[in-house]
Enzyme design. Sequence first.
Site, PDB file in Angstrom:
ATOM      1  N   HIS A 188      36.978  39.465  44.730  1.00  0.00           N
ATOM      2  CA  HIS A 188      35.463  39.528  45.099  1.00  0.00           C
ATOM      3  C   HIS A 188      35.652  39.650  46.701  1.00  0.00           C
ATOM      4  O   HIS A 188      36.142  38.616  47.191  1.00  0.00           O
ATOM      5  CB  HIS A 188      34.611  38.361  44.718  1.00  0.00           C
ATOM      6  CG  HIS A 188      34.408  38.403  43.180  1.00  0.00           C
ATOM      7  ND1 HIS A 188      34.655  37.482  42.319  1.00  0.00           N
ATOM      8  CD2 HIS A 188      34.279  39.576  42.291  1.00  0.00           C
ATOM      9  CE1 HIS A 188      34.465  37.729  40.925  1.00  0.00           C
ATOM     10  NE2 HIS A 188      34.157  39.114  41.004  1.00  0.00           N
ATOM     11  N   GLU A 247      34.500  36.725  49.175  1.00  0.00           N
ATOM     12  CA  GLU A 247      35.129  35.277  48.924  1.00  0.00           C
ATOM     13  C   GLU A 247      36.248  34.972  49.803  1.00  0.00           C
ATOM     14  O   GLU A 247      37.525  35.246  49.368  1.00  0.00           O
ATOM     15  CB  GLU A 247      35.398  34.940  47.638  1.00  0.00           C
ATOM     16  CG  GLU A 247      34.069  35.236  46.557  1.00  0.00           C
ATOM     17  CD  GLU A 247      34.192  35.048  45.206  1.00  0.00           C
ATOM     18  OE1 GLU A 247      35.420  34.905  44.405  1.00  0.00           O
ATOM     19  OE2 GLU A 247      33.283  35.445  44.513  1.00  0.00           O
ATOM     20  N   ARG A 285      30.825  41.877  47.133  1.00  0.00           N
ATOM     21  CA  ARG A 285      31.709  41.325  46.003  1.00  0.00           C
ATOM     22  C   ARG A 285      32.406  42.460  45.381  1.00  0.00           C
ATOM     23  O   ARG A 285      33.303  42.444  44.926  1.00  0.00           O
ATOM     24  CB  ARG A 285      30.437  40.807  45.014  1.00  0.00           C
ATOM     25  CG  ARG A 285      31.289  39.978  43.588  1.00  0.00           C
ATOM     26  CD  ARG A 285      30.207  39.711  42.773  1.00  0.00           C
ATOM     27  NE  ARG A 285      30.545  39.011  41.664  1.00  0.00           N
ATOM     28  CZ  ARG A 285      31.109  37.839  41.231  1.00  0.00           C
ATOM     29  NH1 ARG A 285      31.084  37.067  42.228  1.00  0.00           N
ATOM     30  NH2 ARG A 285      31.471  37.596  40.087  1.00  0.00           N
ATOM     31  N   ASN A 341      36.227  41.632  38.580  1.00  0.00           N
ATOM     32  CA  ASN A 341      36.812  40.545  37.495  1.00  0.00           C
ATOM     33  C   ASN A 341      35.901  40.610  36.162  1.00  0.00           C
ATOM     34  O   ASN A 341      36.081  39.694  35.167  1.00  0.00           O
ATOM     35  CB  ASN A 341      36.305  39.251  38.194  1.00  0.00           C
ATOM     36  CG  ASN A 341      37.229  38.213  38.075  1.00  0.00           C
ATOM     37  OD1 ASN A 341      38.597  38.537  37.719  1.00  0.00           O
ATOM     38  ND2 ASN A 341      37.021  36.914  37.843  1.00  0.00           N
ATOM     39  N   ARG A 342      35.530  41.777  35.620  1.00  0.00           N
ATOM     40  CA  ARG A 342      34.838  41.979  34.382  1.00  0.00           C
ATOM     41  C   ARG A 342      35.623  43.556  33.964  1.00  0.00           C
ATOM     42  O   ARG A 342      35.095  43.935  32.811  1.00  0.00           O
ATOM     43  CB  ARG A 342      33.311  42.281  34.506  1.00  0.00           C
ATOM     44  CG  ARG A 342      32.636  41.104  34.944  1.00  0.00           C
ATOM     45  CD  ARG A 342      32.550  39.920  34.011  1.00  0.00           C
ATOM     46  NE  ARG A 342      31.733  38.920  34.744  1.00  0.00           N
ATOM     47  CZ  ARG A 342      32.224  37.700  35.666  1.00  0.00           C
ATOM     48  NH1 ARG A 342      33.506  38.035  36.057  1.00  0.00           N
ATOM     49  NH2 ARG A 342      31.432  36.894  36.083  1.00  0.00           N
ATOM     50  N   THR A 380      39.178  39.189  33.091  1.00  0.00           N
ATOM     51  CA  THR A 380      39.437  38.959  34.565  1.00  0.00           C
ATOM     52  C   THR A 380      40.690  39.946  35.202  1.00  0.00           C
ATOM     53  O   THR A 380      41.584  40.197  34.364  1.00  0.00           O
ATOM     54  CB  THR A 380      39.684  37.546  34.711  1.00  0.00           C
ATOM     55  OG1 THR A 380      40.816  37.272  33.803  1.00  0.00           O
ATOM     56  CG2 THR A 380      38.772  36.670  34.200  1.00  0.00           C
ATOM     57  N   ARG A 382      43.022  38.399  36.424  1.00  0.00           N
ATOM     58  CA  ARG A 382      44.244  37.778  36.413  1.00  0.00           C
ATOM     59  C   ARG A 382      44.799  37.794  34.928  1.00  0.00           C
ATOM     60  O   ARG A 382      45.888  37.400  34.357  1.00  0.00           O
ATOM     61  CB  ARG A 382      44.090  36.232  36.574  1.00  0.00           C
ATOM     62  CG  ARG A 382      42.698  35.535  35.936  1.00  0.00           C
ATOM     63  CD  ARG A 382      42.346  33.853  36.291  1.00  0.00           C
ATOM     64  NE  ARG A 382      41.047  33.757  35.697  1.00  0.00           N
ATOM     65  CZ  ARG A 382      40.059  33.658  36.278  1.00  0.00           C
ATOM     66  NH1 ARG A 382      39.726  34.459  37.199  1.00  0.00           N
ATOM     67  NH2 ARG A 382      39.116  33.328  35.462  1.00  0.00           N
ATOM     68  N   GLU A 440      38.833  28.195  41.437  1.00  0.00           N
ATOM     69  CA  GLU A 440      37.243  28.240  42.184  1.00  0.00           C
ATOM     70  C   GLU A 440      36.866  27.117  43.156  1.00  0.00           C
ATOM     71  O   GLU A 440      36.959  25.792  42.712  1.00  0.00           O
ATOM     72  CB  GLU A 440      36.447  28.378  40.911  1.00  0.00           C
ATOM     73  CG  GLU A 440      35.135  28.884  41.008  1.00  0.00           C
ATOM     74  CD  GLU A 440      34.953  30.312  41.499  1.00  0.00           C
ATOM     75  OE1 GLU A 440      34.611  30.392  42.605  1.00  0.00           O
ATOM     76  OE2 GLU A 440      34.828  31.162  40.502  1.00  0.00           O
ATOM     77  N   TYR A 478      25.461  35.078  40.762  1.00  0.00           N
ATOM     78  CA  TYR A 478      25.255  35.290  39.356  1.00  0.00           C
ATOM     79  C   TYR A 478      23.721  35.522  39.350  1.00  0.00           C
ATOM     80  O   TYR A 478      23.254  35.689  38.211  1.00  0.00           O
ATOM     81  CB  TYR A 478      25.491  33.819  38.583  1.00  0.00           C
ATOM     82  CG  TYR A 478      26.962  33.880  38.376  1.00  0.00           C
ATOM     83  CD1 TYR A 478      27.933  34.562  38.674  1.00  0.00           C
ATOM     84  CD2 TYR A 478      27.493  32.501  37.973  1.00  0.00           C
ATOM     85  CE1 TYR A 478      29.284  34.430  38.265  1.00  0.00           C
ATOM     86  CE2 TYR A 478      28.986  32.329  37.808  1.00  0.00           C
ATOM     87  CZ  TYR A 478      29.648  33.396  38.039  1.00  0.00           C
ATOM     88  OH  TYR A 478      30.996  33.257  37.797  1.00  0.00           O
TER      89      TYR A 478
HETATM   90  C1  LIG Z   1      31.556  33.194  41.608  1.00  0.00           C
HETATM   91  C2  LIG Z   1      32.387  33.856  40.837  1.00  0.00           C
HETATM   92  O1  LIG Z   1      32.939  34.991  41.276  1.00  0.00           O
HETATM   93  N1  LIG Z   1      32.988  33.343  39.843  1.00  0.00           N
HETATM   94  C3  LIG Z   1      34.270  34.003  38.928  1.00  0.00           C
HETATM   95  C4  LIG Z   1      34.758  32.961  37.933  1.00  0.00           C
HETATM   96  C5  LIG Z   1      36.316  33.648  37.513  1.00  0.00           C
HETATM   97  O2  LIG Z   1      37.020  34.106  38.364  1.00  0.00           O
HETATM   98  O3  LIG Z   1      36.216  33.489  36.141  1.00  0.00           O
HETATM   99  C6  LIG Z   1      33.753  35.206  38.414  1.00  0.00           C
HETATM  100  O4  LIG Z   1      32.492  35.385  37.877  1.00  0.00           O
HETATM  101  O5  LIG Z   1      34.122  36.114  38.258  1.00  0.00           O
HETATM  102 ZN   LIG Z   2      34.499  35.371  42.780  1.00  0.00          ZN
END
Ligand SMILES: CC(=O)N[C@@H](CC(=O)O)C(=O)O
Ligand SMILES: [Zn+2]
Length: 311
Positions: A21, A24, A63, A70-71, A166, A168, A178, A288
């Site tokens: 993101h 961050e 972001r 991250n999705r 994610t 990762r 986090e 979120y």
């Molecule tokens: C605030 C944030 O970005 N949190 C991450 C949590 C994670 O890495 O699982 C996300 O939603 O992707």
């Molecule tokens: Zn994040």
Amino acid sequence: STLCTVTATQARRVAIFGGTHGNEMSGVTLVNLWTKNGAEIQRKAVEAVPFITNPKAVEKCTRYVDTDLNRAFTPENLSAPGGNNLPYEVLRAQEINRIFGPKGSPEAYDVIFDLHNTTSNMGCTLILESSKDYFNLQMMNYIKKAMAPASCLVLLNEHPLLKYSTSRSVAKHPVGLEVGPQPQGVLRSNIFEAMRVILKHALDFIELFNEGVEFPPCTVEVFRVLERIDYPRDANGNIIAMVHPNLQDCDWEPLNPGDPMFQTFDGKTIHYQGSGTVYPTFINEAAYYEKQQAFITTRRETLVASAIKKA
Ligand SMILES: CC(=O)N[C@@H](CC(=O)O)C(=O)O
Ligand SMILES: [Zn+2]
């Protein structure tokens, strides 16, 4: 059985992701720092690669550009044809999967640390995706002990519906870091240093493991993701209440049935209606709002990890 020592091949290939993101800032800054000078992340018999995962989002300090990276690591995305017509983050996910994966294959990186910040008051949190990954559980136990008396909590997201794909997740052992509270686009020295210390202990653990140290069986307290709670909304989908002042900043503190949860703009309190005590976290996370999520609830659990030793 948890009485047997599980042997694993050495964790030689490690990546440290920042900028999944782009707003961050702790992870972005640490990864940029270590790209210039990697001395701090070097360990014997460990190749630790710092990597900015979403450079376009970092440049814009946002972001994401097209969709949340991250999705994006779903089987569909990772195998999608279409090349340059795909959303930027889907293309980038494919690229990352080629470099650090392929996800689920023997060639994948051993460990990926993905560095995130939250606007929530979560402190130091490590995020796991599996309760059966003994290597990661042993690492969590090691980090928690090394950090004491400072606390470092473990969030376990193994929920069949709430789990997401994610960055990762391309590694054999995915670990999210986090740390918060830190506003988007802002660097706070305390948050930056806390993240740096967690990563130091994590790399120390991998070095010890690779040197052949056996880690005896242990237990790890985790907070398992249970439910996503949205803000109260009107028929048009507009938010009609805020996180209640009694709940704001109270990440990881017990929330009991009947406790205040939201406060409407005309001052009415909305109470938690669940059936038992839960531990809320990601309370009022800025990122979120677009995901219709005011916080998540978790349940405290103690996991058992077998002894581990390098094969
Ligand atoms: C605030 C944030 O970005 N949190 C991450 C949590 C994670 O890495 O699982 C996300 O939603 O992707
Ligand atoms: Zn994040």
